[in-house]
Enzyme design. Structure first.
Site, short mmCIF file in Angstrom:
data_model
loop_
_atom_site.label_atom_id
_atom_site.label_comp_id
_atom_site.label_asym_id
_atom_site.label_seq_id
_atom_site.Cartn_x
_atom_site.Cartn_y
_atom_site.Cartn_z
N CYS A 109 8.22 -8.25 7.49
CA CYS A 109 7.51 -6.95 7.55
C CYS A 109 7.77 -6.17 8.58
O CYS A 109 8.06 -6.42 9.75
CB CYS A 109 5.96 -7.35 7.57
SG CYS A 109 4.79 -5.91 7.76
N GLY A 127 -9.80 -4.89 -22.02
CA GLY A 127 -11.27 -5.16 -21.80
C GLY A 127 -11.87 -4.01 -21.09
O GLY A 127 -11.44 -2.79 -21.36
N TYR A 128 -13.03 -4.04 -20.59
CA TYR A 128 -13.90 -3.22 -20.13
C TYR A 128 -13.70 -1.83 -20.95
O TYR A 128 -13.47 -0.85 -20.82
CB TYR A 128 -13.53 -2.84 -18.81
CG TYR A 128 -14.33 -3.14 -17.69
CD1 TYR A 128 -15.71 -2.88 -17.79
CD2 TYR A 128 -14.02 -4.20 -16.54
CE1 TYR A 128 -16.69 -3.50 -16.73
CE2 TYR A 128 -14.73 -4.68 -15.83
CZ TYR A 128 -16.18 -4.05 -15.81
OH TYR A 128 -17.11 -4.54 -14.80
N CYS A 141 2.02 -6.77 1.41
CA CYS A 141 0.80 -7.31 2.27
C CYS A 141 0.14 -7.86 0.96
O CYS A 141 -1.16 -7.70 0.79
CB CYS A 141 0.14 -6.17 3.08
SG CYS A 141 -0.88 -6.89 4.28
N TRP A 191 4.65 6.77 -14.09
CA TRP A 191 3.66 7.85 -13.73
C TRP A 191 4.04 8.25 -12.24
O TRP A 191 3.33 9.20 -11.65
CB TRP A 191 2.26 7.12 -13.49
CG TRP A 191 2.25 5.71 -12.94
CD1 TRP A 191 1.97 5.45 -11.61
CD2 TRP A 191 2.02 4.39 -13.85
NE1 TRP A 191 1.88 4.02 -11.32
CE2 TRP A 191 1.87 3.44 -12.85
CE3 TRP A 191 2.34 4.17 -15.16
CZ2 TRP A 191 1.97 2.16 -13.15
CZ3 TRP A 191 2.38 2.83 -15.25
CH2 TRP A 191 2.33 1.78 -14.65
N ARG A 192 5.00 7.75 -11.61
CA ARG A 192 5.46 8.34 -10.14
C ARG A 192 6.44 9.24 -10.46
O ARG A 192 6.87 10.14 -9.50
CB ARG A 192 6.42 6.98 -9.48
CG ARG A 192 5.59 5.95 -9.25
CD ARG A 192 5.48 5.84 -7.53
NE ARG A 192 4.30 5.00 -7.20
CZ ARG A 192 4.86 3.45 -7.12
NH1 ARG A 192 5.91 3.08 -7.17
NH2 ARG A 192 3.73 2.85 -6.64
N THR A 214 -5.45 -3.72 -15.83
CA THR A 214 -4.40 -4.63 -16.08
C THR A 214 -3.32 -4.72 -14.99
O THR A 214 -3.18 -3.85 -14.07
CB THR A 214 -3.68 -4.60 -17.62
OG1 THR A 214 -2.81 -5.54 -17.64
CG2 THR A 214 -3.06 -3.05 -17.59
N GLU A 239 -4.15 5.63 -13.75
CA GLU A 239 -4.95 5.23 -12.74
C GLU A 239 -6.01 4.11 -13.58
O GLU A 239 -6.47 2.87 -13.14
CB GLU A 239 -5.83 6.15 -12.17
CG GLU A 239 -4.88 6.75 -10.93
CD GLU A 239 -4.33 5.78 -10.11
OE1 GLU A 239 -5.12 4.69 -9.55
OE2 GLU A 239 -3.15 6.28 -9.20
N ASP A 261 -7.92 1.70 -2.87
CA ASP A 261 -7.93 0.58 -3.65
C ASP A 261 -7.78 -0.79 -3.06
O ASP A 261 -7.95 -0.80 -1.61
CB ASP A 261 -6.87 0.75 -4.79
CG ASP A 261 -5.63 0.59 -4.39
OD1 ASP A 261 -5.40 0.22 -3.12
OD2 ASP A 261 -4.70 0.20 -5.23
N TYR A 285 -12.36 6.83 -6.08
CA TYR A 285 -11.06 6.05 -6.11
C TYR A 285 -10.35 7.05 -7.13
O TYR A 285 -9.27 7.56 -6.50
CB TYR A 285 -11.13 4.63 -6.54
CG TYR A 285 -9.63 4.17 -6.99
CD1 TYR A 285 -8.86 3.70 -5.84
CD2 TYR A 285 -9.47 3.90 -8.22
CE1 TYR A 285 -7.49 3.49 -6.09
CE2 TYR A 285 -7.94 3.84 -8.43
CZ TYR A 285 -7.17 3.49 -7.47
OH TYR A 285 -5.88 3.00 -7.81
N CYS A 293 4.88 -11.61 6.03
CA CYS A 293 4.99 -11.39 7.22
C CYS A 293 6.29 -11.29 8.11
O CYS A 293 6.58 -10.70 8.87
CB CYS A 293 3.80 -11.77 8.15
SG CYS A 293 2.20 -11.71 7.34
S1 SF4 Z 1 2.60 -8.29 9.18
FE1 SF4 Z 1 2.82 -6.97 7.46
S2 SF4 Z 1 2.54 -8.07 5.64
FE2 SF4 Z 1 1.93 -9.31 7.29
S3 SF4 Z 1 -0.43 -9.00 7.54
FE3 SF4 Z 1 0.48 -7.41 8.76
S4 SF4 Z 1 0.75 -5.49 7.57
FE4 SF4 Z 1 0.57 -7.45 6.14
#
Ligand code: SF4
Length: 359
Positions: A200, A79-80, A190, A22-23, A41, A35, A136, A118, A197
């Protein structure tokens, strides 16, 4: 701040985004279908449903002409099932109210059956470039951590703040792309437990990381309590060729699985046994006083839905002949070897599978 944030997110997306069908489209119909499937799922399972759905109904007109039973069958396992019925109703609305053309405006999209804020934002931004944020679960988690927003996000100030943050980001670039970037970042980087992190690209700016709040955010919202239900299925069967023929009934009324098929059901307030069940008026009505043989042990299973725990028990009743069952008023005979003839809830499929494994 936003320019830098957007640049980092975009670079991350180029390197990390998943290759999803879908991209590759800006067709509002395809985006809508994807969507709604993804609300039900995981992405890996959703791809197959998405492809099958678009193969069978490649556009609004073909979906609008489909039969409800076919759409439910296609949806089986997700479902749903009200979502599937709403897709069909909305397709018909688009044909009749908008001459078969998807409305662009998020307000008009929201007037269609089953399209909430949404989904409307996703279609309007990705297909038509409207500057509306898609908030979302993934976006909520990422932004609440990034900005250190320690308020409940589903209402009041927390909701307003979060929408403001998301909106200020999509105002500054291509909204469809930025929405997908944020959703993907929440889905892959995230993530709910153990976000990545330490690798990140936003670690320096992230408030939750600096203030050691990553595990506390987003603020969890108390979930609606689940309700227990007790389903006693009378699996009325007659031997036939190399298998069984079952009585199935279409579910009507405003409840789960509307329009799907199941065995005759007696719902009770508590767990019960066959002795008690067979004393009820409903039992007599269903079996019409005909002679049967109770086969083997009952099959008991707990089936969990979003807000319901179903304690199901299946009793296999073998009749010499099911000729007394009239195939009308949503009652049909289903061949054990042809369960695909009817849309069946996953719970019924589980039972059929257990029966197959016994033989
Ligand atoms: S550092 Fe990055 S992965 Fe960690 S909580 Fe913050 S945004 Fe999320």
């Amino acid at each position: 701040m936003n320019d830098e944030l957007i640049a980092i997110l975009n670079s991350w997306f180029v390197l990390n985004q998943r290759d999803l069908p879908w991209r590759k489209t800006t067709d509002p119909y395809a985006i809508w279908i994807s969507e709604v499937i993804l609300q039900q799922t995981r992405v890996d399972q959703g791809i197959a449903y998405y492809q099958r759905f678009l193969e069978q109904w490649p556009d609004i007109a073909s979906l609008a002409a489909a039969r409800e039973q076919e759409v439910l069958k296609m949806w089986q396992g997700l479902g749903y099932y009200s979502r599937a019925r709403n897709l069909l109703t909305a397709a018909k609305q688009i044909m009749s109210l908008h001459k078969g053309v998807f409305p662009e405006d998020p307000g008009k999209l929201r007037q269609l059956k089953g399209i909430g804020p949404y989904t409307a934002a996703a279609i309007a931004s990705i297909a038509f470039g409207h500057h509306v944020a898609v908030v979302d679960g993934n976006v909520k988690r990422f932004l609440s951590r990034f900005y250190g927003l320690d308020l409940a996000l589903d209402r009041g100030e927390g909701k307003r703040q979060l929408e403001k943050y998301a909106q200020s980001i999509v105002e500054n670039g291509h909204p469809g792309l930025l929405n997908q970037v944020m959703m993907e970042f929440g889905a892959l980087q995230c993530v709910p437990r153990n976000p990545l992190c330490n690798k990140c690209p936003l670690a320096e700016q992230c408030v939750a990381l600096r203030q050691n709040l990553v595990q506390q955010l987003p603020v969890s919202i108390r979930k609606k309590a689940s309700r227990n239900r007790y389903f006693n299925y009378l699996v009325m069967a007659q031997p036939h060729d190399d298998g069984l023929v079952f009585v199935v009934r279409k579910r009507i009324g405003n409840d789960i699985w509307k329009g799907m098929f199941e065995f005759p059901l007696i719902e009770t307030a508590n767990e019960t046994d066959f002795g008690q069940l067979s004393q009820t008026v409903e039992f007599d009505k269903i079996t019409a006083g005909q002679h049967f043989l109770l086969s083997g042990q009952p099959f008991r299973i707990r089936h969990i839905l979003t807000h319901q725990n179903i304690f199901a028990c299946f009793y296999l009743l073998i009749f010499d002949h099911l000729g007394f069952v009239e195939e009308k008023n949503n009652v049909f005979l289903m061949n054990q070897n042809r369960p695909d003839d009817y849309p069946l809830p996953r719970l019924i499929m589980k039972y059929l599978l257990s029966l197959e494994n016994q033989n």
